[in-house]
Scaffold this motif. Sequence first.
Motif, PDB file in Angstrom:
ATOM      1  N   PHE A   1     -28.269  -7.064  61.519  1.00 45.87           N
ATOM      2  CA  PHE A   1     -27.118  -7.430  60.699  1.00 45.87           C
ATOM      3  C   PHE A   1     -26.643  -8.839  61.057  1.00 45.87           C
ATOM      4  N   LEU A   2     -26.605  -9.149  62.355  1.00 47.29           N
ATOM      5  CA  LEU A   2     -26.215 -10.492  62.777  1.00 47.29           C
ATOM      6  C   LEU A   2     -27.184 -11.530  62.227  1.00 47.29           C
ATOM      7  N   ALA A   3     -28.476 -11.241  62.311  1.00 41.60           N
ATOM      8  CA  ALA A   3     -29.468 -12.193  61.798  1.00 41.60           C
ATOM      9  C   ALA A   3     -29.277 -12.439  60.309  1.00 41.60           C
ATOM     10  N   CYS A   4     -28.981 -11.392  59.561  1.00 41.77           N
ATOM     11  CA  CYS A   4     -28.726 -11.547  58.122  1.00 41.77           C
ATOM     12  C   CYS A   4     -27.501 -12.416  57.875  1.00 41.77           C
ATOM     13  N   GLU A   5     -26.449 -12.198  58.655  1.00 42.40           N
ATOM     14  CA  GLU A   5     -25.233 -13.000  58.489  1.00 42.40           C
ATOM     15  C   GLU A   5     -25.497 -14.466  58.826  1.00 42.40           C
ATOM     16  N   LEU A   6     -26.240 -14.711  59.877  1.00 45.06           N
ATOM     17  CA  LEU A   6     -26.589 -16.084  60.240  1.00 45.06           C
ATOM     18  C   LEU A   6     -27.401 -16.755  59.135  1.00 45.06           C
ATOM     19  N   ARG A   7     -28.338 -16.003  58.575  1.00 46.73           N
ATOM     20  CA  ARG A   7     -29.183 -16.569  57.511  1.00 46.73           C
ATOM     21  C   ARG A   7     -28.351 -16.869  56.272  1.00 46.73           C
ATOM     22  N   LEU A   8     -27.417 -15.995  55.930  1.00 50.64           N
ATOM     23  CA  LEU A   8     -26.534 -16.269  54.799  1.00 50.64           C
ATOM     24  C   LEU A   8     -25.775 -17.574  55.010  1.00 50.64           C
ATOM     25  N   GLY A   9     -25.435 -17.832  56.265  1.00 47.53           N
ATOM     26  CA  GLY A   9     -24.698 -19.043  56.585  1.00 47.53           C
ATOM     27  C   GLY A   9     -25.553 -20.283  56.706  1.00 47.53           C
ATOM     28  N   GLY A  10     -26.873 -20.143  56.518  1.00 40.68           N
ATOM     29  CA  GLY A  10     -27.753 -21.300  56.511  1.00 40.68           C
ATOM     30  C   GLY A  10     -28.454 -21.597  57.818  1.00 40.68           C
ATOM     31  N   ALA A  11     -28.413 -20.665  58.786  1.00 41.83           N
ATOM     32  CA  ALA A  11     -29.063 -20.897  60.070  1.00 41.83           C
ATOM     33  C   ALA A  11     -30.523 -20.442  60.051  1.00 41.83           C
TER      34      ALA A  11
ATOM     35  N   VAL B   1     -23.612 -24.151  63.820  1.00 40.64           N
ATOM     36  CA  VAL B   1     -24.996 -24.629  63.726  1.00 40.64           C
ATOM     37  C   VAL B   1     -25.128 -25.709  62.654  1.00 40.64           C
ATOM     38  N   ARG B   2     -24.488 -25.481  61.521  1.00 36.92           N
ATOM     39  CA  ARG B   2     -24.612 -26.431  60.412  1.00 36.92           C
ATOM     40  C   ARG B   2     -23.745 -27.668  60.601  1.00 36.92           C
ATOM     41  N   GLY B   3     -22.925 -27.691  61.651  1.00 32.92           N
ATOM     42  CA  GLY B   3     -22.090 -28.847  61.919  1.00 32.92           C
ATOM     43  C   GLY B   3     -20.799 -28.877  61.136  1.00 32.92           C
ATOM     44  N   HIS B   4     -20.488 -27.778  60.454  1.00 31.80           N
ATOM     45  CA  HIS B   4     -19.245 -27.733  59.687  1.00 31.80           C
ATOM     46  C   HIS B   4     -18.032 -27.469  60.567  1.00 31.80           C
ATOM     47  N   ALA B   5     -18.227 -26.745  61.659  1.00 30.95           N
ATOM     48  CA  ALA B   5     -17.116 -26.346  62.510  1.00 30.95           C
ATOM     49  C   ALA B   5     -17.407 -26.716  63.955  1.00 30.95           C
ATOM     50  N   PRO B   6     -16.365 -27.008  64.748  1.00 29.68           N
ATOM     51  CA  PRO B   6     -16.572 -27.305  66.167  1.00 29.68           C
ATOM     52  C   PRO B   6     -16.898 -26.033  66.950  1.00 29.68           C
ATOM     53  N   GLU B   7     -17.468 -26.187  68.146  1.00 28.75           N
ATOM     54  CA  GLU B   7     -17.801 -25.027  68.974  1.00 28.75           C
ATOM     55  C   GLU B   7     -16.570 -24.192  69.304  1.00 28.75           C
ATOM     56  N   SER B   8     -15.396 -24.773  69.264  1.00 36.95           N
ATOM     57  CA  SER B   8     -14.179 -24.032  69.583  1.00 36.95           C
ATOM     58  C   SER B   8     -13.959 -22.854  68.628  1.00 36.95           C
ATOM     59  N   LEU B   9     -14.581 -22.891  67.442  1.00 37.98           N
ATOM     60  CA  LEU B   9     -14.469 -21.756  66.536  1.00 37.98           C
ATOM     61  C   LEU B   9     -15.021 -20.495  67.194  1.00 37.98           C
ATOM     62  N   LEU B  10     -16.019 -20.647  68.055  1.00 41.09           N
ATOM     63  CA  LEU B  10     -16.623 -19.490  68.711  1.00 41.09           C
ATOM     64  C   LEU B  10     -15.676 -18.824  69.701  1.00 41.09           C
ATOM     65  N   ASP B  11     -14.641 -19.550  70.136  1.00 43.50           N
ATOM     66  CA  ASP B  11     -13.658 -18.929  71.026  1.00 43.50           C
ATOM     67  C   ASP B  11     -12.924 -17.786  70.335  1.00 43.50           C
ATOM     68  N   THR B  12     -12.839 -17.860  69.012  1.00 43.19           N
ATOM     69  CA  THR B  12     -12.128 -16.797  68.287  1.00 43.19           C
ATOM     70  C   THR B  12     -12.944 -15.509  68.248  1.00 43.19           C
ATOM     71  N   TYR B  13     -14.241 -15.585  68.528  1.00 42.93           N
ATOM     72  CA  TYR B  13     -15.078 -14.379  68.527  1.00 42.93           C
ATOM     73  C   TYR B  13     -14.619 -13.416  69.614  1.00 42.93           C
TER      74      TYR B  13
END
Length: 515
Positions: free
Chosen positions: A19-29, A334-346
Amino acid sequence: MTTTDYDVVVAGAGPVGLFLACELRLGGARVLVVERLAEVDETIKAGAINIPSAVALYRRGLLPELAAVWEAALERIRAFRGEGAEDRMPPRFAGHFAGIPMDKTLFDGSDPAWAEAGPAADSGLGVPQAALERILARRAERLGVEVRRGVELTGFDAGADGVAVHTGRGTVRAGWLVGCDGGRSTVRQTAGFDFPGTDPEITGYQAIVELTGGERLREGWNTTDTGTYVHGPFPGRILTVEFDGPPADRTAPITAEELQAALRRVAQVPEVTITKVLSATRFTDNARQAADYRKGRVLLAGDAAHVHSPFGGQGLNLGLGDAMNLGWKLAAVVRGHAPESLLDTYTAERHPLGTWVLDWTRAQIAVMRPDRHARALRRVVTDLALTTTGTTYFVTKISGVWQRYDLPGEHPLTGASAPDLELSDGSRLGDHLHTGRALLLDLADDPGVCARAEGYGDRLEVRTLACPTRPGLGALFVRPDGFVAWAADKAAEAVETKDLPEVLERWLGARADAA
């Protein structure tokens, strides 16, 4: 690293990893999934998904496939329960707490959250884990995710700019590595994540078997002087729990003799005989959670991030929620749209839910113990559960319909899973989330709403539609995972959107035309 083979490597091709891989692919990774098993694991494991999981899969267009699996499961249940089965079918999302079944006639479903979950809330969705894995594997193939089975992750070297992932068939280079490789996660252990928690005190078995003497076993969940056992809800399925400590070796092959001895001890039916084991697994109540779900370029999801007993069926659902939350965020980085700090919200958003699940399962262990104090407590909990208020509380918690994130904003919908609004063009809100993009809904036909959203390209779908059932709602910004990050009601003249640009930038990054 100056070059990479993949943006993300996902370790583990179970439902969470796929499921994660599918979500990543939808996002262009660019995604690679590595899995040590050559085929889907058919061992009996989780057997149902809750409302947040069903809604997430519905939002990606998978509800018809899930419903077909559930209908097949219902036929097996009817065959097991025989004549009059329709009167004794399991209530939707009712479930149990510590083996105390919920009475669907006592449930009060007046909370709007039930109705607003949309079609996903109208299905029982008893979906075996292996069946869900096959559905997600087909979706991954359609999306172009590369999945390598029979390839085991043996280690990795993580640096500031990427990860070298070592496998039995060579090394691949990636920007990021996500461990979805189960409770004994190699990724978690190699990276050195802290994994605090509580030690196990039970030995449990779940199995599909052929047996004789089964007519002496009571159907459903049963508590005895020596533990707990389950018979059903389909032919040959048994489960036992004993409070004599964890097994000496959880990985040893499970024999018919071992299962038979446990079933006879707990059910106290010496005549029952297991003649064949079709599928079996051991489990304990080991309850642990990673202190953080990210270490630099390495992240965890699913059982790699948290383990607990299976009671209440929360584990698979918790992992699917992790995948839905992380996928779009990591893809945006990954696509450069958001800074790595977005991952802190995970971690910030998912860790509290994991903590709740661990405590929910620990509470059930406390109520299931065979000692006199626990049995006295069980009688009190049972009395409470057999009230309308008690049943509604337990069913709501088990279903997951209560779950939300603590997001900034004053509107009541902010932080909640988006209501599946019926829109004026005949569509529902969930129909607009199949692509995995964020959604801005202008429900008041206010040009100011759309003007605030210019410059985000394929990161954001903007639609102007009315919602007859929520006439007072002016606009909604829904993240790719389906959670509301901003909402506004209709005002006298225009929807108040002054804080919308800041919200869009927080979750989607800077506009393409920003200086």
